[in-house]
Design a protein around this motif. Sequence first.
Motif, PDB file in Angstrom:
ATOM      1  N   LEU A   9      11.317  -3.242   7.352  1.00  0.00           N
ATOM      2  CA  LEU A   9       9.854  -3.624   6.985  1.00  0.00           C
ATOM      3  C   LEU A   9       8.998  -3.115   8.005  1.00  0.00           C
ATOM      4  CD1 LEU A   9       9.853  -7.453   5.684  1.00  0.00           C
ATOM      5  CD2 LEU A   9       9.476  -5.482   4.456  1.00  0.00           C
ATOM      6  N   PHE A  10       9.527  -3.213   9.305  1.00  0.00           N
ATOM      7  CA  PHE A  10       8.600  -2.516  10.357  1.00  0.00           C
ATOM      8  C   PHE A  10       8.593  -0.867  10.438  1.00  0.00           C
ATOM      9  CE2 PHE A  10       7.973  -1.467  14.986  1.00  0.00           C
ATOM     10  CZ  PHE A  10       6.628  -1.871  15.051  1.00  0.00           C
ATOM     11  N   GLY A  11       9.779  -0.596   9.774  1.00  0.00           N
ATOM     12  CA  GLY A  11       9.855   0.998   9.634  1.00  0.00           C
ATOM     13  C   GLY A  11       8.802   1.301   8.426  1.00  0.00           C
ATOM     14  N   ALA A  12       8.854   0.504   7.368  1.00  0.00           N
ATOM     15  CA  ALA A  12       8.022   0.854   6.346  1.00  0.00           C
ATOM     16  C   ALA A  12       6.254   0.679   6.701  1.00  0.00           C
ATOM     17  CB  ALA A  12       7.775  -0.162   5.164  1.00  0.00           C
ATOM     18  N   SER A  13       6.163  -0.306   7.789  1.00  0.00           N
ATOM     19  CA  SER A  13       5.019  -0.433   8.332  1.00  0.00           C
ATOM     20  C   SER A  13       4.338   0.730   9.268  1.00  0.00           C
ATOM     21  CB  SER A  13       4.830  -1.960   9.212  1.00  0.00           C
ATOM     22  OG  SER A  13       5.084  -2.893   8.434  1.00  0.00           O
ATOM     23  N   LEU A  14       5.137   1.245   9.990  1.00  0.00           N
ATOM     24  CA  LEU A  14       4.940   2.335  10.832  1.00  0.00           C
ATOM     25  C   LEU A  14       4.711   3.599  10.182  1.00  0.00           C
ATOM     26  CD1 LEU A  14       7.987   2.193  13.555  1.00  0.00           C
ATOM     27  CD2 LEU A  14       5.309   1.713  13.924  1.00  0.00           C
ATOM     28  N   PHE A  15       5.037   3.515   8.941  1.00  0.00           N
ATOM     29  CA  PHE A  15       4.719   4.854   7.991  1.00  0.00           C
ATOM     30  C   PHE A  15       3.421   4.795   7.467  1.00  0.00           C
ATOM     31  CE2 PHE A  15       4.282   6.632   3.618  1.00  0.00           C
ATOM     32  CZ  PHE A  15       5.014   7.760   4.003  1.00  0.00           C
ATOM     33  N   TYR A  16       2.807   3.765   7.388  1.00  0.00           N
ATOM     34  CA  TYR A  16       1.393   3.751   6.903  1.00  0.00           C
ATOM     35  C   TYR A  16       0.690   4.112   8.334  1.00  0.00           C
ATOM     36  CZ  TYR A  16       2.343   1.105   3.065  1.00  0.00           C
ATOM     37  OH  TYR A  16       2.784   0.363   1.906  1.00  0.00           O
ATOM     38  N   GLY A  17       0.983   4.033   9.282  1.00  0.00           N
ATOM     39  CA  GLY A  17       0.233   4.487  10.683  1.00  0.00           C
ATOM     40  C   GLY A  17       0.288   5.999  10.785  1.00  0.00           C
ATOM     41  N   GLU A  18       1.638   6.453  10.182  1.00  0.00           N
ATOM     42  CA  GLU A  18       1.887   8.195  10.050  1.00  0.00           C
ATOM     43  C   GLU A  18       1.217   8.521   9.077  1.00  0.00           C
ATOM     44  OE1 GLU A  18       5.623  10.966   9.114  1.00  0.00           O
ATOM     45  OE2 GLU A  18       6.199   8.868   9.674  1.00  0.00           O
ATOM     46  N   SER A  19       0.932   7.727   8.124  1.00  0.00           N
ATOM     47  CA  SER A  19       0.022   8.336   6.721  1.00  0.00           C
ATOM     48  C   SER A  19      -1.191   8.585   7.157  1.00  0.00           C
ATOM     49  CB  SER A  19       0.399   7.333   5.780  1.00  0.00           C
ATOM     50  OG  SER A  19       1.554   7.072   5.168  1.00  0.00           O
ATOM     51  N   MET A  20      -1.945   7.782   8.237  1.00  0.00           N
ATOM     52  CA  MET A  20      -3.144   8.286   8.499  1.00  0.00           C
ATOM     53  C   MET A  20      -3.296   9.177   9.437  1.00  0.00           C
ATOM     54  SD  MET A  20      -4.784   4.276   8.814  1.00  0.00           S
ATOM     55  CE  MET A  20      -3.421   3.315   9.105  1.00  0.00           C
ATOM     56  N   ILE A  21      -2.259   9.323  10.681  1.00  0.00           N
ATOM     57  CA  ILE A  21      -2.109  10.480  11.447  1.00  0.00           C
ATOM     58  C   ILE A  21      -2.024  11.782  11.041  1.00  0.00           C
ATOM     59  CG2 ILE A  21      -1.331  11.011  13.727  1.00  0.00           C
ATOM     60  CD1 ILE A  21      -0.929   8.307  14.477  1.00  0.00           C
ATOM     61  N   THR A  22      -1.173  11.648  10.058  1.00  0.00           N
ATOM     62  CA  THR A  22      -0.640  13.108   9.553  1.00  0.00           C
ATOM     63  C   THR A  22      -1.893  14.014   8.856  1.00  0.00           C
ATOM     64  OG1 THR A  22       1.703  12.605   9.351  1.00  0.00           O
ATOM     65  CG2 THR A  22       0.921  14.376   7.881  1.00  0.00           C
ATOM     66  N   PRO A  23      -2.701  13.355   8.078  1.00  0.00           N
ATOM     67  CA  PRO A  23      -3.589  14.187   7.694  1.00  0.00           C
ATOM     68  C   PRO A  23      -4.676  14.439   8.425  1.00  0.00           C
ATOM     69  CG  PRO A  23      -3.206  12.226   6.066  1.00  0.00           C
ATOM     70  CD  PRO A  23      -2.645  12.001   7.287  1.00  0.00           C
ATOM     71  N   ALA A  24      -5.030  13.816   9.490  1.00  0.00           N
ATOM     72  CA  ALA A  24      -5.999  13.936  10.402  1.00  0.00           C
ATOM     73  C   ALA A  24      -5.548  15.201  11.388  1.00  0.00           C
ATOM     74  CB  ALA A  24      -6.061  12.758  11.351  1.00  0.00           C
TER      75      ALA A  24
END
Length: 632
Positions: free
Chosen positions: A116-131
């Motif tokens: 669950l924490f790994g999935a949570s971190l993925f959302y943070g990555e989903s914002m940084i990657t496009p930026a």
Amino acid sequence: MSQAAAQHHGEKSASPLGMAIAAAGIVYGDIGTSPLYTLKEVFAPTYGLAPSHDSVLGILSLIFWSLIWVVTIKYVFFVLRADNQGEGGIMALTALARRASAPFPRLQFVLVLLGLFGASLFYGESMITPAISVLSAVEGLEVAFSGLDHVIVPAAIIILVGLFLLQRGGTARIGKLFGPIMVVWFTTLGALGIYGILQAPEVLKALNPWWAFNFFAVHPGLGIAILGAVVLALTGAEALYADMGHFGRKPVARAWLFLVLPGLVLNYYGQGALVLIDPSSVRNPFYLLAPEWALIPMVILATFATVIASQAVISGAFSITRQAIQLGYVPRMQILHTSSHEQGQIYIPAMNWALLTGVILLILGFESSGNLAEAYGIAVTGTMLITTCLVSSVILLLWKWPRWFAIPMLIGFFIVDSLYFAANVPKIVAGGAFPVIAGIVLFILMTTWKRGRQILANRLDEGALPLPIFIGSIRSNPPFRAKGTAVFLTARPEAVPHALLHNMLHNQVLHEQVVLLTVVYEDTPRVPVSRRLEVDNYGDGFYRVILHYGFMDEPDVPAALALCHLEDLDFTPMRTTYFLSRETVIASNNRLGMARWRENLFAFLMKNASGSLRFFNLPVNRVIELGTQIEI
């Protein structure tokens, strides 16, 4: 699931070359755009590393062998084998690890929390990657034209706003171009790399791992810290695993081995050769490697490539959100389908606008790819480390590989992942707190929702009337039976749903056929239609129906009930009414529940969660909703 990738799902007849090209376009967009900023960040003033001959060769050796060990050996050769009925990704792996650790409840609990924490971190990555990706591409304008630095941020925001606006209409048409564009991209990377290497062939010495070890020996303190920049070359490695289900392991592996890896390595070494010739080129070695006449075409091509990379993580966030909803870790949200042919192409409005808001705030706050690099890495390396822990349980407990082989290999993966994670921990102070905070917040939301649902179920069970007692009372004092079928959705098939009791209390009527319907989600991606329906006849017109779905399946209750062939049960649309219960949660001081703030949070989530009507594709004009208040 990547939306654009979903169009390729099931195309078993496609040629191996076609599948590999498609995989290159969908799977490798993120890691494929890493050359835009990796070497520039390694030699940024932040780390104080001078672009000397030995340091350039040492860094190139680190990048090359990291790509070999982490991506090629760990992910391509081993992690891709940990498929859950062909599906990959952190949620699919968590379900697999939960099954592997079933005999060990405490271990199972820890592994699920890690997932669950790994999935949570993925959302943070989903914002940084496009930026960071789009910013780094648009920054090529600074190299091509002087005095345009003030347009970089507005241009990046306009591009990304346009990308997020496109999500509503689906990405199938654009997705068809992803593969060919990324083939051109990786071919161009390789060609530019060869162009640079020919000017300084000495750079090829860095293929020798000795230069990596020498770098650590010469820079013992800086060596670990510099991994925080080197890891930028590995961002997107998780996509290999996450998108495996769309193409299969072999096309993903072939695309990596024969196109992506050679293109990346050649380009990094070409950039390194340029830095050896002209150390001042470290300010932007990617664009300076290109001939002057090719700068504008490269900015355009890089922008397309970064948009593709951004699309992959955006649609991946949609997919993980749907999986988490199906597995009961996230409240139901409105899910729209952008294709009538492919169920994988979905759009989640709430998630789309939340991601766009986060991306815009990141761009406005950090203003450059260099600054964003300080926030990038902690989420990626955290997810990589969690993947190693989860896949270890699968290899040792489910597959039961020989320990003499598995344990040394897993220790090697764990050590390298831990070093990269440790190197990125200092970034938390320098801006990396954003993905960590986002991950923690989402982790709290998911665990609160899961725990709250469990407590709510227990509260409902406390006052529930057993079904046999209720049926017995109906036999002794039969009510008026209206024609048709009443379907009551309930999570507890052995108890009488509150909606049924309320209907009897207020309307004093019972339908001829009463169906208690429970939807169960399995730890597998998909459940065959042959195993979808389970029916028990209790007599007196009462039936229990259990529908089984996988976490990648699309729940459609009317379509599933149409599979029932019992003569007594009639699910004709105009003769079937669906009754739903809507619980209003009230926080209490019950010590057996959660902390008061978590109870209030759960009550808020319950209030704003989408109802069952749309989620289960129920006909709007055949649904009756009855509410009740529950203290937790």
